[in-house]
Design a protein around this motif. Structure first.
Motif: not given
Lengths: 340, 367
Positions: B115-116, B119-120, B123, B230-231, B234-235, B238
């Motif tokens: 996840y971290l 996030r970085l 995108h 982007r979200r 990220v998921w 994850t």
């Protein structure tokens, strides 16, 4: 690739934060130089040689990526072939080094053309993944063929007498072959620069990079230029292979070892920028060799032994890439909207 | 088109329309049939390796959530698998935490790291994303090799005290001992495999999974439709990491510890190869890819003479040892051909096309 080489280093736009970073790096390097001058020069030359080798592979990779949009994973295999052809020519057929220096890269160029004609030319309009995977398959084939023909064990060739001696650099001595490698690589870079920036051929290639379709409409024979540039990229990697093979030796895994770091170089430099590839290659080459030394000197000076992390050199290119991409998402000299 | 064609074949073969049960039944069939098939004399001839097949199927399928469904290429997927493996190995060897506590923690840790990192970097453009995952994977490998606090065991990895007490091994077979019962390790893994893969299947056919496909097909359009691209990326990253860690946790018991190779770039590369080989467009593609890749690898390891057509009635013996050492050459060739034919279809796509043509031929339709 087109405008970046005329761009300055951007010192006029340097922010306070950037100045602090550069100042800190300079200070650390000075500390290392003061603590161990001999080793520093030694490692500096090592970084230069390594960086130039990376530049030679990265140039071809960057040309092919910029012009054709193909992530040529097989470029490391071409580099390796340069080294093995040198072995074939020098050790098995007894030809002098100077012949190998000319003939081996040309042979590698032919392999590159074969690769482009047989496989990659069909993938120009596919998504980048397709080209990457096909090139990966080719890399595997070349690597296995190399193992089959020349065997698994690392090989080496005798360095020519003129280049075998050491050159005296006051605080340390350096094998002449390494300095020779740097000079040849620098000449190649200069040649590529002149070809791309100062000739009509280079102009048409740059036009192709910006808009392949439009350049074709205007009557430029793009497929022929693609083949020529692929040949050129392969030849340059081949030269790198000859130099590396003569100075260090060769093994069937060297292509694999170098290709990943070379991708890092191309990405750090900015995809599509030849100038960026050269800067990033030298930057990463030096960083790999100087970082461990700097950390060790720092540990000596401060007395904090934990600072000297063993084996950090292998990780440095990736750390540099993470940092550069987080600060500059397109690499050092990448163009907007390119491969995004 | 190929879906209809396959359905046609199933009808021809007298099968009923399977509908929504197709995937669950398919997974059960894989879990039940894999070991007998693999251990048959004409195949590999020994059953132990079947467990690894199942575990790698989970791992590669988790990768395909990224590549096949979201269109994200990660060069560092082995990192998330390795975090699972190492978490359990460290928990068992250094802290004496029970396996059933350590395993969920390892999966959570892997998902958290993903996840971290996601996030970085999620995108970033395709190539930048791939290279950054490579960089993070290299860093994880470096840390494990560096052996901080003697936890990760450095180059030798972890082996001592990494097995839970309820795992027994005898004569090359592993068993799970529960009270008085002994369950074959294969069936324990098969249960996790079926449940895990069903979860993954539910994920890809949920609105979340459909949105991922939309992102893959046309990111700009998805964004225009109001999808927070982007979200979702990220998921997806994850979840893929969590499932990879599930495989990694099983791998810890299967390989009796953790080794550096579980974090290496080569492993990440193999995961990509297996996914592409099988066919990234299909849910079962990675499974086919794992089967072919691992089968070929195991088969050629002790394969020297090709006897045609059968061992019992030899008409021709071909000494292949000299050539098969270089089997990866043919793998490379297969790769090039597969990409030239169709980059996302793989072996499963090829099979479906062939079956579709056959069924059309049988029904007497012209194409």
């Amino acid at each position: 690739m087109s405008t970046s080489s005329s761009r300055t280093l951007g010192l006029d736009r340097l922010s306070a934060g950037g100045a602090a970073v550069w100042g800190a790096i300079a200070l650390l390097l000075l500390v290392a130089l003061a603590v161990e001058p001999g080793l520093f020069v030694d490692q500096f030359v090592g970084g230069l040689v390594y960086g130039m080798t990376l530049v030679l592979i990265a140039l071809g990779l960057s040309i092919i990526l910029g012009l054709l949009g193909i992530v040529n994973f097989a470029h490391g295999a071409l580099f390796m072939l340069g080294a093995y052809f040198t072995y074939q020519l020098m050790a098995l057929w007894g030809l002098p080094f100077w012949v190998a220096l000319v003939v081996a890269p040309l042979l590698v160029g032919l392999v590159g053309v074969l690769m482009e004609r047989l496989v990659l030319q069909w993938l120009y309009d596919e998504p980048p993944l397709a080209g990457l995977l096909a090139a990966f398959g080719i890399a595997l084939m070349i690597q296995e063929a190399t193992r089959a023909i020349w065997g698994d064990t690392p090989l080496s060739v005798a360095t020519p007498a003129v280049l075998a001696q050491s050159a005296d650099l006051a605080v340390t001595t350096v094998a002449r072959i390494r300095l020779f490698s740097v000079v040849v690589a620098a000449l190649v870079v200069l040649g590529v620069y002149l070809l791309i920036e100062r000739t009509d051929f280079g102009l048409s290639v740059r036009a192709g990079v910006q808009d392949r379709e439009m350049a074709g409409f205007l009557g430029i024979d793009m497929p022929r230029r693609f083949v020529l540039m692929f040949f050129l990229g392969a030849v340059i990697a081949g030269i790198g292979g000859v130099l590396q093979g003569t100075a260090v030796g060769m093994s069937p895994t060297m292509g694999q070892q170098y290709i990943i770091i070379t991708f890092v170089v191309v990405v750090v430099g900015g995809i599509g920028s030849l100038f960026g590839s050269v800067v990033a290659g030298l930057l990463i080459g030096e960083a790999v060799f100087l970082t461990p030394l700097v950390l060790r000197s720092l540990a000596d000076v401060t007395g904090v032994g934990a600072l000297a992390v063993p084996g950090i050199g292998g990780l440095v290119p990736y750390l540099v890439m993470i940092l550069v991409l987080l600060v500059r998402p397109r690499g050092l000299y990448g163009q907007e909207g390119f491969m995004e | 088109m190929s879906r209809d064609a396959t359905a046609g074949v199933l009808e021809r073969l007298g099968a009923v329309e399977l509908g929504v049960w197709q995937v669950p039944l398919g997974l059960l069939a894989v879990a039940v049939l894999l070991r007998p098939v693999v251990s048959h004399d004409l195949m590999l001839g020994y059953p132990q390796v079947a467990t690894s097949f199942l575990i790698w199927m989970i791992i590669v399928a988790s990768f395909n959530l990224l590549m096949g469904y979201t269109g994200l290429i990660s060069f560092g997927h082995a990192m998330f698998m390795g975090i699972g493996t190492y978490s359990v190995a460290i928990a068992l060897s250094s802290f004496a935490v029970p396996f059933l506590v350590a395993a969920p923690l390892g999966i959570l840790l892997s998902a958290g790291v993903a996840y971290l990192v996601g996030r970085l970097i999620a995108h970033k453009g395709e190539i930048y994303f791939a290279m950054l995952t490579l960089a993070f994977a290299k860093s994880a490998h470096f840390v494990a090799n560096y052996n901080p606090g003697g936890l990760t065991g450095g180059t030798t990895g972890l082996a001592d005290g990494t097995m839970p007490a309820w795992i027994e091994t005898s004569r090359g077979f592993t068993y799970v001992a529960l009270g008085g019962f002994r369950i074959d390790w294969y069936w324990a893994v098969a249960a996790v495999f079926v449940v895990g893969m069903l979860l993954l299947w539910q994920l890809v056919r949920s609105p979340f999974g459909r949105t991922l496909v939309a992102v893959r097909e046309n990111e700009a359009l998805a964004r225009a439709m109001g999808v927070d691209v982007r979200r979702y990326k990220v998921w997806a990253f994850t979840f893929a990491a969590a499932f990879a860690a599930l495989g990694g946790v099983l791998l810890e018991i299967n390989n009796q510890g953790a080794t550096l190779s579980e974090l290496s770039i080569v492993t990440s590369g193999n995961i990509i190869i297996m996914a592409v080989l099988g066919g990234a467009n299909y849910f079962f593609g990675p499974l086919a890819g794992v089967f072919v890749w691992m089968f070929v690898e195991e088969y050629l390891a002790d394969f020297h003479t090709l006897v045609l057509p059968l061992t019992e009635v030899p008409l021709a013996r071909i000494e292949l040892a000299g050539v098969l050492v270089y089997w990866q050459f043919f793998l490379g060739l297969l790769f090039v051909v597969a990409v030239l034919v169709s980059p996302r279809e793989g072996i499963l796509g090829l099979l479906k096309t062939v079956l579709g043509r056959l069924s059309a031929r049988i029904r007497g339709e012209s194409e």
